[in-house]
Design a protein around this motif. Structure first.
Motif, PDB file in Angstrom:
ATOM      1  N   ARG A  74     -23.068  -3.740  -1.935  1.00  0.00           N
ATOM      2  CA  ARG A  74     -24.516  -3.211  -1.861  1.00  0.00           C
ATOM      3  C   ARG A  74     -24.953  -3.305  -0.293  1.00  0.00           C
ATOM      4  O   ARG A  74     -25.491  -4.302  -0.356  1.00  0.00           O
ATOM      5  CB  ARG A  74     -25.298  -3.377  -3.048  1.00  0.00           C
ATOM      6  CG  ARG A  74     -24.969  -3.025  -4.280  1.00  0.00           C
ATOM      7  CD  ARG A  74     -26.121  -3.537  -5.219  1.00  0.00           C
ATOM      8  NE  ARG A  74     -25.722  -2.841  -6.500  1.00  0.00           N
ATOM      9  CZ  ARG A  74     -26.313  -3.056  -7.595  1.00  0.00           C
ATOM     10  NH1 ARG A  74     -27.758  -3.441  -7.529  1.00  0.00           N
ATOM     11  NH2 ARG A  74     -26.202  -2.506  -8.851  1.00  0.00           N
ATOM     12  N   HIS A 110     -26.225   2.044  -1.330  1.00  0.00           N
ATOM     13  CA  HIS A 110     -27.153   1.375  -2.286  1.00  0.00           C
ATOM     14  C   HIS A 110     -27.330  -0.192  -1.705  1.00  0.00           C
ATOM     15  O   HIS A 110     -26.385  -0.708  -1.263  1.00  0.00           O
ATOM     16  CB  HIS A 110     -26.483   1.081  -3.736  1.00  0.00           C
ATOM     17  CG  HIS A 110     -27.242   0.549  -4.727  1.00  0.00           C
ATOM     18  ND1 HIS A 110     -26.773   0.691  -5.996  1.00  0.00           N
ATOM     19  CD2 HIS A 110     -28.350  -0.065  -4.635  1.00  0.00           C
ATOM     20  CE1 HIS A 110     -28.013   0.025  -6.909  1.00  0.00           C
ATOM     21  NE2 HIS A 110     -28.763  -0.327  -6.087  1.00  0.00           N
ATOM     22  N   GLU A 119     -31.730   2.883  -3.290  1.00  0.00           N
ATOM     23  CA  GLU A 119     -30.663   3.893  -3.365  1.00  0.00           C
ATOM     24  C   GLU A 119     -30.756   4.994  -2.458  1.00  0.00           C
ATOM     25  O   GLU A 119     -31.813   5.483  -2.161  1.00  0.00           O
ATOM     26  CB  GLU A 119     -30.568   4.566  -5.052  1.00  0.00           C
ATOM     27  CG  GLU A 119     -30.076   3.251  -5.717  1.00  0.00           C
ATOM     28  CD  GLU A 119     -29.597   3.809  -7.147  1.00  0.00           C
ATOM     29  OE1 GLU A 119     -29.540   5.130  -7.218  1.00  0.00           O
ATOM     30  OE2 GLU A 119     -29.652   3.082  -8.125  1.00  0.00           O
TER      31      GLU A 119
END
Length: 287
Positions: A273, A280, A284
């Motif tokens: 992430r 993300h 998001e």
């Protein structure tokens, strides 16, 4: 003082493509080196998309875009950098990768007066300079994302960098790239990140401890302190993996707890992430 007419850029990701775009728009012949033909094509496409966006928004004319693209070439052959007067390395924030590139550039670039610069965010410039046979001509140039928009560049001389190299680099940044220059000493984090990184990490720790939600932290700083972007949205833009690498480099040098990457940041990076570039991070993003 000789004007730089032939610029080399190593790496055509977010930062390298931005540097190449600004230089080409400013009238400089730009050669970008990437690690493979596929990466080279993707890098050129990144510049094309950015320039097209500038045309659509009325920032530049179609003629300026076409002229800039005519000045831009991409390659996966580092030997093509031989005739460059100035080369800016803009690859991942990894000491071993950057060191290898500087050793290669030192061997390949034939102009004995050529300057080799690094866009590192935190790695000491002297560590790169001493891997070459021209340490007096190695310097830091820390740009900010997105390069075509952000006005600042930090110029960072090492202990080995000559005053002439500092003057030539500052003149190139101002005259050819249109940037405002601040000079920093060769300490990990330089000026901006030395102040910014502890602030960003403090925001991560607030989320980690449950003190506040990401949305509330960002909204608080945007509306309460007039920041154009909150710290967690900014981390997503920078890239959480890049932020972790910068924090680790600064902690390695100073051993100050405020520079140590929080556990949450490490876990998010381990999970892939990275922020906007992975789709993300703390938020998001659409593909």
């Amino acid at each position: 003082m000789e004007t730089v007419s032939r610029l080399g850029v190593v790496g055509c990701g977010l930062m390298g493509s931005g540097i190449a775009e600004v230089a080409a728009l400013g009238g400089t012949d730009v050669l970008v080196a990437e690690s493979s033909p596929e990466a080279a094509r993707a890098g050129r496409r990144r510049v094309e998309v950015s320039l097209d966006r500038g045309v659509c928004r009325g920032k530049i004319t179609e003629e300026a875009r076409d002229a800039a693209l005519a000045r831009l070439a991409v390659t996966d052959d580092f030997d093509a950098m031989a005739d460059r007067q100035f080369v800016i390395e803009a690859v991942a924030e990894n000491r071993d990768i950057k060191t290898g590139i500087f050793k290669t550039l030192d061997r390949v670039v034939t102009d004995p007066q050529a300057i080799l610069a690094s866009n590192t965010s935190s790695i000491p410039i002297v560590d790169l300079a001493v891997t070459t046979q021209r340490p007096t001509q190695v310097i830091g140039m820390h740009f900010f994302n997105p390069v075509p928009v952000q006005a600042l560049v930090e110029v960072i001389p090492a202990l080995t960098t000559s005053p002439d190299t500092v003057a030539r680099t500052s003149a190139f940044a101002s005259a050819c790239l249109g940037k405002e220059v601040v000079q920093a000493t060769d300490r990990s984090g330089f000026v901006v990140n030395a102040l910014l990184v502890p602030y960003l990490l403090a925001a991560v720790r607030m989320v980690e401890s449950g003190s506040a939600r990401a949305e509330d932290i960002d909204r608080g700083m945007e509306l309460g302190c007039a920041h154009p972007m909150g710290p967690l949205r900014l981390l997503d833009l920078i890239g959480l993996d890049t932020a972790q690498a910068v924090a680790e480099s600064m902690y390695e040098e100073f051993k100050e707890p405020l520079y140590a990457p929080p556990a949450l940041l490490r876990r998010m990076v381990a999970a892939g992430r990275f922020g906007r570039k992975s789709g993300h991070g703390f938020y998001e993003y659409a593909a």
